[in-house]
Write a protein that holds these residues in place. Structure first.
Motif, PDB file in Angstrom:
ATOM      1  N   GLU A   1       0.836  -1.202   0.000  1.00  0.00           N
ATOM      2  CA  GLU A   1       0.000   0.000   0.000  1.00  0.00           C
ATOM      3  C   GLU A   1       0.871   1.253   0.000  1.00  0.00           C
ATOM      4  OE1 GLU A   1      -2.340   3.365   1.224  1.00  0.00           O
ATOM      5  OE2 GLU A   1      -0.695   2.500   2.400  1.00  0.00           O
ATOM      6  N   PHE A   2       1.951   1.220   0.764  1.00  0.00           N
ATOM      7  CA  PHE A   2       2.936   2.312   0.764  1.00  0.00           C
ATOM      8  C   PHE A   2       3.528   2.495  -0.635  1.00  0.00           C
ATOM      9  CE2 PHE A   2       7.700   2.732   1.266  1.00  0.00           C
ATOM     10  CZ  PHE A   2       7.729   4.122   1.362  1.00  0.00           C
ATOM     11  N   VAL A   3       3.871   1.405  -1.286  1.00  0.00           N
ATOM     12  CA  VAL A   3       4.450   1.449  -2.633  1.00  0.00           C
ATOM     13  C   VAL A   3       3.445   1.992  -3.642  1.00  0.00           C
ATOM     14  CG1 VAL A   3       5.148  -0.070  -4.540  1.00  0.00           C
ATOM     15  CG2 VAL A   3       6.243  -0.276  -2.312  1.00  0.00           C
ATOM     16  N   ILE A   4       2.173   1.651  -3.502  1.00  0.00           N
ATOM     17  CA  ILE A   4       1.144   2.158  -4.414  1.00  0.00           C
ATOM     18  C   ILE A   4       1.118   3.680  -4.404  1.00  0.00           C
ATOM     19  CG2 ILE A   4      -1.382   2.395  -4.662  1.00  0.00           C
ATOM     20  CD1 ILE A   4      -1.454  -0.641  -3.812  1.00  0.00           C
ATOM     21  N   ARG A   5       1.246   4.269  -3.219  1.00  0.00           N
ATOM     22  CA  ARG A   5       1.259   5.730  -3.129  1.00  0.00           C
ATOM     23  C   ARG A   5       2.529   6.325  -3.753  1.00  0.00           C
ATOM     24  NH1 ARG A   5       1.510   6.658   2.095  1.00  0.00           N
ATOM     25  NH2 ARG A   5       1.050   4.571   2.885  1.00  0.00           N
ATOM     26  N   LEU A   6       3.648   5.634  -3.631  1.00  0.00           N
ATOM     27  CA  LEU A   6       4.853   6.071  -4.334  1.00  0.00           C
ATOM     28  C   LEU A   6       4.614   6.071  -5.840  1.00  0.00           C
ATOM     29  CD1 LEU A   6       7.713   4.166  -2.432  1.00  0.00           C
ATOM     30  CD2 LEU A   6       7.207   6.603  -2.293  1.00  0.00           C
TER      31      LEU A   6
ATOM     32  N   LYS B   1      -5.936  -9.332  10.449  1.00  0.00           N
ATOM     33  CA  LYS B   1      -6.222  -8.002   9.904  1.00  0.00           C
ATOM     34  C   LYS B   1      -6.006  -7.916   8.388  1.00  0.00           C
ATOM     35  CE  LYS B   1      -7.203  -5.763  13.726  1.00  0.00           C
ATOM     36  NZ  LYS B   1      -6.403  -4.635  14.204  1.00  0.00           N
ATOM     37  N   GLU B   2      -5.691  -9.024   7.767  1.00  0.00           N
ATOM     38  CA  GLU B   2      -5.364  -8.983   6.341  1.00  0.00           C
ATOM     39  C   GLU B   2      -6.535  -8.504   5.493  1.00  0.00           C
ATOM     40  OE1 GLU B   2      -3.264 -11.733   2.878  1.00  0.00           O
ATOM     41  OE2 GLU B   2      -4.006 -12.681   4.704  1.00  0.00           O
ATOM     42  N   VAL B   3      -7.764  -8.907   5.846  1.00  0.00           N
ATOM     43  CA  VAL B   3      -8.934  -8.489   5.073  1.00  0.00           C
ATOM     44  C   VAL B   3      -9.117  -6.978   5.147  1.00  0.00           C
ATOM     45  CG1 VAL B   3     -11.438  -8.643   4.893  1.00  0.00           C
ATOM     46  CG2 VAL B   3     -10.103 -10.710   5.300  1.00  0.00           C
ATOM     47  N   VAL B   4      -8.991  -6.419   6.351  1.00  0.00           N
ATOM     48  CA  VAL B   4      -9.120  -4.974   6.542  1.00  0.00           C
ATOM     49  C   VAL B   4      -8.041  -4.239   5.754  1.00  0.00           C
ATOM     50  CG1 VAL B   4      -9.013  -3.092   8.223  1.00  0.00           C
ATOM     51  CG2 VAL B   4     -10.187  -5.237   8.805  1.00  0.00           C
ATOM     52  N   ASN B   5      -6.802  -4.722   5.859  1.00  0.00           N
ATOM     53  CA  ASN B   5      -5.687  -4.071   5.178  1.00  0.00           C
ATOM     54  C   ASN B   5      -5.812  -4.160   3.658  1.00  0.00           C
ATOM     55  OD1 ASN B   5      -4.688  -3.475   7.686  1.00  0.00           O
ATOM     56  ND2 ASN B   5      -3.030  -4.971   7.637  1.00  0.00           N
ATOM     57  N   THR B   6      -6.325  -5.277   3.185  1.00  0.00           N
ATOM     58  CA  THR B   6      -6.543  -5.444   1.747  1.00  0.00           C
ATOM     59  C   THR B   6      -7.569  -4.426   1.237  1.00  0.00           C
ATOM     60  OG1 THR B   6      -5.985  -7.802   1.822  1.00  0.00           O
ATOM     61  CG2 THR B   6      -7.289  -7.060  -0.049  1.00  0.00           C
ATOM     62  N   LYS B   7      -8.585  -4.160   2.048  1.00  0.00           N
ATOM     63  CA  LYS B   7      -9.606  -3.171   1.683  1.00  0.00           C
ATOM     64  C   LYS B   7      -8.991  -1.771   1.600  1.00  0.00           C
ATOM     65  CE  LYS B   7     -14.236  -1.646   2.961  1.00  0.00           C
ATOM     66  NZ  LYS B   7     -14.297  -0.367   3.606  1.00  0.00           N
ATOM     67  N   ILE B   8      -8.139  -1.432   2.554  1.00  0.00           N
ATOM     68  CA  ILE B   8      -7.471  -0.129   2.542  1.00  0.00           C
ATOM     69  C   ILE B   8      -6.603   0.004   1.293  1.00  0.00           C
ATOM     70  CG2 ILE B   8      -5.745   1.302   3.708  1.00  0.00           C
ATOM     71  CD1 ILE B   8      -6.796   0.151   6.364  1.00  0.00           C
ATOM     72  N   GLN B   9      -5.885  -1.070   0.950  1.00  0.00           N
ATOM     73  CA  GLN B   9      -5.041  -1.034  -0.244  1.00  0.00           C
ATOM     74  C   GLN B   9      -5.889  -0.859  -1.498  1.00  0.00           C
ATOM     75  OE1 GLN B   9      -1.449  -3.534  -0.958  1.00  0.00           O
ATOM     76  NE2 GLN B   9      -2.725  -4.543  -2.482  1.00  0.00           N
ATOM     77  N   ALA B  10      -7.011  -1.558  -1.557  1.00  0.00           N
ATOM     78  CA  ALA B  10      -7.893  -1.450  -2.726  1.00  0.00           C
ATOM     79  C   ALA B  10      -8.400  -0.019  -2.892  1.00  0.00           C
ATOM     80  CB  ALA B  10      -9.057  -2.426  -2.589  1.00  0.00           C
ATOM     81  N   GLU B  11      -8.683   0.649  -1.787  1.00  0.00           N
ATOM     82  CA  GLU B  11      -9.147   2.040  -1.841  1.00  0.00           C
ATOM     83  C   GLU B  11      -8.036   2.966  -2.339  1.00  0.00           C
ATOM     84  OE1 GLU B  11     -10.415   2.650   2.158  1.00  0.00           O
ATOM     85  OE2 GLU B  11     -12.388   1.701   1.846  1.00  0.00           O
ATOM     86  N   SER B  12      -6.797   2.670  -1.937  1.00  0.00           N
ATOM     87  CA  SER B  12      -5.670   3.476  -2.418  1.00  0.00           C
ATOM     88  C   SER B  12      -5.482   3.330  -3.922  1.00  0.00           C
ATOM     89  CB  SER B  12      -4.379   3.075  -1.688  1.00  0.00           C
ATOM     90  OG  SER B  12      -4.454   3.407  -0.320  1.00  0.00           O
TER      91      SER B  12
ATOM     92  N   GLU C   1      -7.980   2.428  -6.109  1.00  0.00           N
ATOM     93  CA  GLU C   1      -9.162   3.019  -6.754  1.00  0.00           C
ATOM     94  C   GLU C   1      -9.109   4.544  -6.746  1.00  0.00           C
ATOM     95  OE1 GLU C   1     -14.060   3.001  -6.359  1.00  0.00           O
ATOM     96  OE2 GLU C   1     -12.830   1.773  -5.006  1.00  0.00           O
ATOM     97  N   ASN C   2      -8.670   5.120  -5.638  1.00  0.00           N
ATOM     98  CA  ASN C   2      -8.669   6.575  -5.487  1.00  0.00           C
ATOM     99  C   ASN C   2      -7.393   7.233  -5.990  1.00  0.00           C
ATOM    100  OD1 ASN C   2     -11.188   6.382  -4.209  1.00  0.00           O
ATOM    101  ND2 ASN C   2     -10.255   6.165  -2.183  1.00  0.00           N
ATOM    102  N   ARG C   3      -6.475   6.420  -6.484  1.00  0.00           N
ATOM    103  CA  ARG C   3      -5.171   6.942  -6.938  1.00  0.00           C
ATOM    104  C   ARG C   3      -4.519   7.783  -5.844  1.00  0.00           C
ATOM    105  NH1 ARG C   3      -2.272   5.064 -10.771  1.00  0.00           N
ATOM    106  NH2 ARG C   3      -1.410   7.144 -11.170  1.00  0.00           N
ATOM    107  N   SER C   4      -4.577   7.271  -4.634  1.00  0.00           N
ATOM    108  CA  SER C   4      -4.092   8.007  -3.460  1.00  0.00           C
ATOM    109  C   SER C   4      -2.606   8.303  -3.585  1.00  0.00           C
ATOM    110  CB  SER C   4      -4.345   7.199  -2.187  1.00  0.00           C
ATOM    111  OG  SER C   4      -5.715   6.961  -2.009  1.00  0.00           O
ATOM    112  N   LYS C   5      -2.241   9.540  -3.285  1.00  0.00           N
ATOM    113  CA  LYS C   5      -0.843   9.948  -3.308  1.00  0.00           C
ATOM    114  C   LYS C   5      -0.277  10.142  -1.905  1.00  0.00           C
ATOM    115  CE  LYS C   5      -0.899  12.189  -7.832  1.00  0.00           C
ATOM    116  NZ  LYS C   5      -0.554  13.415  -8.592  1.00  0.00           N
ATOM    117  N   ARG C   6      -1.163  10.161  -0.919  1.00  0.00           N
ATOM    118  CA  ARG C   6      -0.741  10.438   0.451  1.00  0.00           C
ATOM    119  C   ARG C   6      -1.775   9.851   1.404  1.00  0.00           C
ATOM    120  NH1 ARG C   6       2.213  14.373   3.393  1.00  0.00           N
ATOM    121  NH2 ARG C   6       1.154  15.047   5.299  1.00  0.00           N
ATOM    122  N   CYS C   7      -1.310   9.279   2.516  1.00  0.00           N
ATOM    123  CA  CYS C   7      -2.245   8.813   3.535  1.00  0.00           C
ATOM    124  C   CYS C   7      -2.402   9.898   4.598  1.00  0.00           C
ATOM    125  CB  CYS C   7      -1.773   7.496   4.159  1.00  0.00           C
ATOM    126  SG  CYS C   7      -0.271   7.623   5.159  1.00  0.00           S
ATOM    127  N   GLU C   8      -3.506   9.870   5.322  1.00  0.00           N
ATOM    128  CA  GLU C   8      -3.742  10.871   6.359  1.00  0.00           C
ATOM    129  C   GLU C   8      -3.037  10.503   7.665  1.00  0.00           C
ATOM    130  OE1 GLU C   8      -5.194  13.816   6.056  1.00  0.00           O
ATOM    131  OE2 GLU C   8      -5.367  13.371   3.913  1.00  0.00           O
TER     132      GLU C   8
END
Length: 271
Positions: free
Chosen positions: A201-206, A234-245, A247-254
């Motif tokens: 997920e960190f790499v996706i934002r990079l 927690k893998e299911v929860v974390n996978t959902k967060i990654q999927a949102e990153s 989908e949203n083309r996230s460049k930064r986490c809050e």
């Protein structure tokens, strides 16, 4: 360029001994070594102090209380505790090839992060490796798997190119990046606790910031010490967060590293 070697660890001092021994053998020594400790007991602290004295290593121990798997948090705290330009990251269960740091540094380039290979050590050989304090394994060693990953060939490593795509080969146990890029994406997402997807997920934002990844195959080798799998609740929860990153083309986490940067001191971070 100031280089920091970042090692995450949790309550496995026997493995950390070998990792620190391999750090002392690096052909290119980092300017500092950051131990990101996710709440280990005092034995780990004693090992760090011992190796700091024995090998005169530039160690900095960043620790916080054990409140479950909070690797994202302790990595952010460790990055807030350094002003190094370039970060070479691995886990405390990964022994380094003697050219590990050198390899990452020689492939470093602006707007690029790197990820390297992981050779696995067999479960059946661990007692012998710990007893003999071994940190070097050649291609024909019967105690390793994925042996083609243990080929260290500089000219082949240069053939790999950077890519804007997320590689399934990315592992947080063998990755490097510019600290300024880490800060740009606000580091690791602390909404992700427990094992799973925090590195990708960190790499996706990079990648979404046009910071592309290069696989450093045939260089930057680590030897992963076998252990049982971590709890994956927690893998299911974390996978959902990654999927949102994605989908949203996230460049930064809050919920990231920024909270530790204002008025940061080593004493205020290591809690």
């Amino acid at each position: 360029m100031k280089i920091a070697l970042l090692i995450s660890t949790y309550n496995w001092p026997k493995a950390l001994k070998l990792v620190l021994k391999s750090a002392a053998k690096q052909s290119l020594m980092p300017d500092e070594i950051l131990i990101a400790d996710d709440g280990s007991k005092n034995k780990t602290k004693s090992i760090i102090a011992k190796y700091q004295k024995k090998y005169n290593l530039p160690l900095k121990h960043i620790w916080h209380e054990d409140k479950g798997f909070r690797r994202t948090v302790i990595l952010n705290k460790a990055l807030a505790a350094t002003n190094a330009d370039y970060i070479v990251q691995l886990d405390g269960d990964c022994i380094m090839h003697h050219n590990f740091v050198r390899d990452h540094v020689q492939h470093a380039k602006k707007n690029r992060f790197l990820f390297g290979s992981r050779v696995n050590l067999k479960e059946s050989c661990l007692e012998e490796i710990f007893k003999n304090k071994e940190t070097e394994f050649d291609f024909f060693d019967q105690r390793i798997t994925k042996r083609t990953r243990n080929l260290h060939i500089d000219f082949l490593a240069k053939l790999y190119k950077e890519s804007p795509e997320l590689s399934s080969k990315v592992r947080g146990c063998n990755i490097s990046y510019w600290r300024e890029d880490f800060l740009k994406v606000n580091g690791y997402n602390e909404d992700m606790t427990g094992w799973g997807k925090e590195d990708s997920e960190f790499v996706i934002r990079l990648l979404n910031n046009n910071i592309y990844g290069k696989r450093v195959r045939y260089n930057a080798i680590v030897y992963h010490i076998w252990h049982k799998n971590a709890c994956r609740a927690k893998e299911v929860v974390n996978t959902k967060i990654q999927a949102e990153s994605i989908e949203n083309r996230s460049k930064r986490c809050e919920n990231g590293v920024s909270k530790y940067l204002e008025n940061a001191t080593p004493s205020s971070i290591s809690k």
